[in-house]
Motif scaffolding. Structure first.
Motif, PDB file in Angstrom:
ATOM      1  N   LEU A 139      -4.081 -13.362   3.595  1.00  0.00           N
ATOM      2  CA  LEU A 139      -3.441 -12.382   2.721  1.00  0.00           C
ATOM      3  C   LEU A 139      -4.481 -11.508   2.025  1.00  0.00           C
ATOM      4  O   LEU A 139      -4.312 -10.283   1.913  1.00  0.00           O
ATOM      5  N   ARG A 140      -5.565 -12.111   1.584  1.00  0.00           N
ATOM      6  CA  ARG A 140      -6.619 -11.330   0.920  1.00  0.00           C
ATOM      7  C   ARG A 140      -7.271 -10.333   1.874  1.00  0.00           C
ATOM      8  O   ARG A 140      -7.517  -9.178   1.502  1.00  0.00           O
ATOM      9  N   VAL A 141      -7.536 -10.770   3.095  1.00  0.00           N
ATOM     10  CA  VAL A 141      -8.150  -9.879   4.077  1.00  0.00           C
ATOM     11  C   VAL A 141      -7.223  -8.712   4.395  1.00  0.00           C
ATOM     12  O   VAL A 141      -7.658  -7.559   4.495  1.00  0.00           O
ATOM     13  N   ALA A 142      -5.941  -8.987   4.530  1.00  0.00           N
ATOM     14  CA  ALA A 142      -4.982  -7.926   4.846  1.00  0.00           C
ATOM     15  C   ALA A 142      -4.885  -6.916   3.713  1.00  0.00           C
ATOM     16  O   ALA A 142      -4.765  -5.700   3.955  1.00  0.00           O
ATOM     17  N   LEU A 143      -4.944  -7.360   2.487  1.00  0.00           N
ATOM     18  CA  LEU A 143      -4.904  -6.444   1.338  1.00  0.00           C
ATOM     19  C   LEU A 143      -6.143  -5.557   1.317  1.00  0.00           C
ATOM     20  O   LEU A 143      -6.051  -4.349   1.088  1.00  0.00           O
ATOM     21  N   ARG A 144      -7.304  -6.161   1.550  1.00  0.00           N
ATOM     22  CA  ARG A 144      -8.546  -5.362   1.557  1.00  0.00           C
ATOM     23  C   ARG A 144      -8.511  -4.331   2.679  1.00  0.00           C
ATOM     24  O   ARG A 144      -9.022  -3.220   2.528  1.00  0.00           O
ATOM     25  N   GLU A 145      -7.905  -4.687   3.820  1.00  0.00           N
ATOM     26  CA  GLU A 145      -7.793  -3.754   4.939  1.00  0.00           C
ATOM     27  C   GLU A 145      -7.015  -2.508   4.531  1.00  0.00           C
ATOM     28  O   GLU A 145      -7.266  -1.409   5.053  1.00  0.00           O
ATOM     29  N   ARG A 146      -6.119  -2.639   3.574  1.00  0.00           N
ATOM     30  CA  ARG A 146      -5.307  -1.521   3.085  1.00  0.00           C
ATOM     31  C   ARG A 146      -5.896  -0.888   1.823  1.00  0.00           C
ATOM     32  O   ARG A 146      -5.240  -0.064   1.166  1.00  0.00           O
ATOM     33  N   GLY A 147      -7.115  -1.267   1.459  1.00  0.00           N
ATOM     34  CA  GLY A 147      -7.762  -0.655   0.313  1.00  0.00           C
ATOM     35  C   GLY A 147      -7.291  -1.185  -1.020  1.00  0.00           C
ATOM     36  O   GLY A 147      -7.453  -0.518  -2.057  1.00  0.00           O
ATOM     37  N   LEU A 148      -6.726  -2.380  -1.044  1.00  0.00           N
ATOM     38  CA  LEU A 148      -6.251  -3.000  -2.273  1.00  0.00           C
ATOM     39  C   LEU A 148      -7.209  -4.103  -2.703  1.00  0.00           C
ATOM     40  O   LEU A 148      -7.989  -4.619  -1.907  1.00  0.00           O
ATOM     41  N   VAL A 149      -7.151  -4.468  -3.984  1.00  0.00           N
ATOM     42  CA  VAL A 149      -8.109  -5.412  -4.554  1.00  0.00           C
ATOM     43  C   VAL A 149      -7.389  -6.702  -4.942  1.00  0.00           C
ATOM     44  O   VAL A 149      -6.588  -6.715  -5.896  1.00  0.00           O
ATOM     45  N   PRO A 150      -7.636  -7.822  -4.266  1.00  0.00           N
ATOM     46  CA  PRO A 150      -7.015  -9.090  -4.640  1.00  0.00           C
ATOM     47  C   PRO A 150      -7.588  -9.620  -5.947  1.00  0.00           C
ATOM     48  O   PRO A 150      -8.807  -9.574  -6.166  1.00  0.00           O
ATOM     49  N   VAL A 151      -6.718 -10.118  -6.815  1.00  0.00           N
ATOM     50  CA  VAL A 151      -7.147 -10.755  -8.060  1.00  0.00           C
ATOM     51  C   VAL A 151      -6.441 -12.093  -8.190  1.00  0.00           C
ATOM     52  O   VAL A 151      -5.476 -12.387  -7.475  1.00  0.00           O
ATOM     53  N   GLU A 152      -6.918 -12.910  -9.158  1.00  0.00           N
ATOM     54  CA  GLU A 152      -6.468 -14.294  -9.254  1.00  0.00           C
ATOM     55  C   GLU A 152      -5.589 -14.588 -10.465  1.00  0.00           C
ATOM     56  O   GLU A 152      -4.920 -15.616 -10.497  1.00  0.00           O
ATOM     57  N   ALA A 205       0.824  -1.216   0.000  1.00  0.00           N
ATOM     58  CA  ALA A 205       0.000   0.000   0.000  1.00  0.00           C
ATOM     59  C   ALA A 205       0.852   1.259   0.000  1.00  0.00           C
ATOM     60  O   ALA A 205       0.417   2.309  -0.493  1.00  0.00           O
ATOM     61  N   ASP A 206       2.052   1.175   0.565  1.00  0.00           N
ATOM     62  CA  ASP A 206       2.960   2.328   0.549  1.00  0.00           C
ATOM     63  C   ASP A 206       3.511   2.589  -0.854  1.00  0.00           C
ATOM     64  O   ASP A 206       3.982   3.701  -1.139  1.00  0.00           O
ATOM     65  N   ASP A 207       3.455   1.567  -1.731  1.00  0.00           N
ATOM     66  CA  ASP A 207       4.079   1.664  -3.047  1.00  0.00           C
ATOM     67  C   ASP A 207       3.105   1.889  -4.198  1.00  0.00           C
ATOM     68  O   ASP A 207       3.519   2.315  -5.285  1.00  0.00           O
ATOM     69  N   VAL A 208       1.812   1.574  -4.003  1.00  0.00           N
ATOM     70  CA  VAL A 208       0.859   1.630  -5.115  1.00  0.00           C
ATOM     71  C   VAL A 208      -0.347   2.476  -4.713  1.00  0.00           C
ATOM     72  O   VAL A 208      -0.619   2.675  -3.518  1.00  0.00           O
TER      73      VAL A 208
END
Length: 363
Positions: A123-136, A106-109
């Protein structure tokens, strides 16, 4: 930030374990506990772990659970700890490498960026917590690729997706690079082994940014989430838990219930040497005996004395009446051996042969 009680370990002196005149649970306000190999192994509680944590918490020590395993969410980890009988475990007490790597990304993108995930739900939950969108898929136009431990059932095609994206130049991140992970049936491959799969598939040209122990992003995440003022890192691995404590400038307790054995401990380089050593988490509840140097250059601890002769570690009972079965603590022997082995290595010699000394202890 550190606290030195009793003899302790002098600043810059890493050639022997430290000592504490009071129980470690009183000397430090927060235990930063690794999970795999410390609290549980293969889902089952490590012997003496639950009882020891209960006593430490009842005495006022804050317990935080800091794990490089990115598979599960903090809520799942806390629920598991509760099932094992660990008192008062809540999601807010859990810090994972998934959270650390999500903050790093999140600091980089930009917010809302797509991130290709090779790992579990944590990992997916942690990404969403930072406002990022997990993809497959690598075809979902991710701006980053992240790998975290996904358990033994992680499909091989997930590694292929990561290799496709990394091969196209997408920035690559890893929650941690532990090559192994302890389980009920033994030591299995960890996320570091999975990272090597992608590295090999991409020709070894790319290098991931890593967040987990022993690197600074994990220490930063832990401090931010726990607010510890006098933390004690408690772990079973020299190259993650103990080195992470060294990098963060805090004290550490190694327990011999997971990956590290005594022979590896004796051969540890300075940044891998714990402040304290104990057989298991009962070590939190007691003081730590001082390791002293005698006039002949030997190292004494409790009823034991260790020295080096002709390139070998020599272990003897300093008190003639003591015995392993009758009062001489084998862990005091390990502490004395650490002093002799580490000092010899620091003096420019080879690591002394520990075979006979360990055989005497039955190790």
């Amino acid at each position: 930030m550190t606290v030195r009680i009793g003899q302790g370990r002098r600043d810059g002196d890493r050639n022997r374990p430290g000592g504490s005149a009071v129980p470690l649970s009183e000397a430090y306000d927060t235990a930063l506990l690794d999970l795999d190999g410390v609290v549980y192994a293969g889902g089952e509680a490590v012997p003496h772990a639950v009882e020891s944590l209960g006593v430490a918490r009842a005495g006022g020590m804050h317990l935080a659970y800091v794990t490089n395993n990115a598979l599960r969410t903090p809520e799942e980890v806390a629920a598991h700890l509760t099932e094992l009988g660990v008192p008062g475990a809540e999601a807010g007490d859990v810090v994972t490498s998934a959270q650390a790597v999500a903050r790093l990304i999140a600091d980089d993108v930009p917010p809302g960026s797509r991130v290709l995930v090779v790992g579990g739900e944590g990992l997916r939950v942690a990404l969403r917590e930072r406002g990022l969108v997990p993809v497959e898929s690598a075809d979902d136009e991710p701006v980053a690729v992240v790998q975290g431990y996904g358990g033994p059932e992680l499909p091989w095609r997930r590694f292929a997706e990561a290799a496709y994206a990394v091969g196209r130049g997408v920035p690559w991140y890893a929650s941690n690079t532990d090559l192994t992970i302890p389980g009920a049936r033994g030591i299995g491959p960890g996320n570091g082994a999975a990272v090597e799969v992608v590295r090999i598939a991409t020709g070894g040209r790319a290098e991931p940014k890593v967040a987990g122990k022993p690197l600074p992003p994990m220490h930063r995440e832990t401090v931010l989430r726990t607010g510890a003022e006098r933390p004690l890192v408690v772990g079973d691995r020299l190259d993650t838990d103990i080195e992470g404590a060294f990098n963060g400038g805090v004290d550490s307790l190694l327990v011999l219930t997971g990956v590290t054995d005594v022979a590896q401990l004796l051969a540890a380089v300075p940044e891998h040497r714990p402040t304290y050593v104990a057989a298991d988490l009962r070590g939190l509840l007691v003081g730590q005996p001082e390791v002293v140097v005698d006039a002949d250059g030997g190292f004494g601890c409790g009823a034991w004395r260790a020295s080096v002769s002709a390139g070998e570690l020599v272990l003897e009972e300093a008190a003639a009446e003591a015995s392993v079965s009758g009062g001489a603590d084998p862990m005091d022997a390990v502490r004395a051996l650490c002093g002799a082995a580490w000092s010899a290595a620091d003096a420019g010699g080879a690591v002394p042969d520990a075979g006979k000394a360990l055989a005497r202890l039955g190790v």
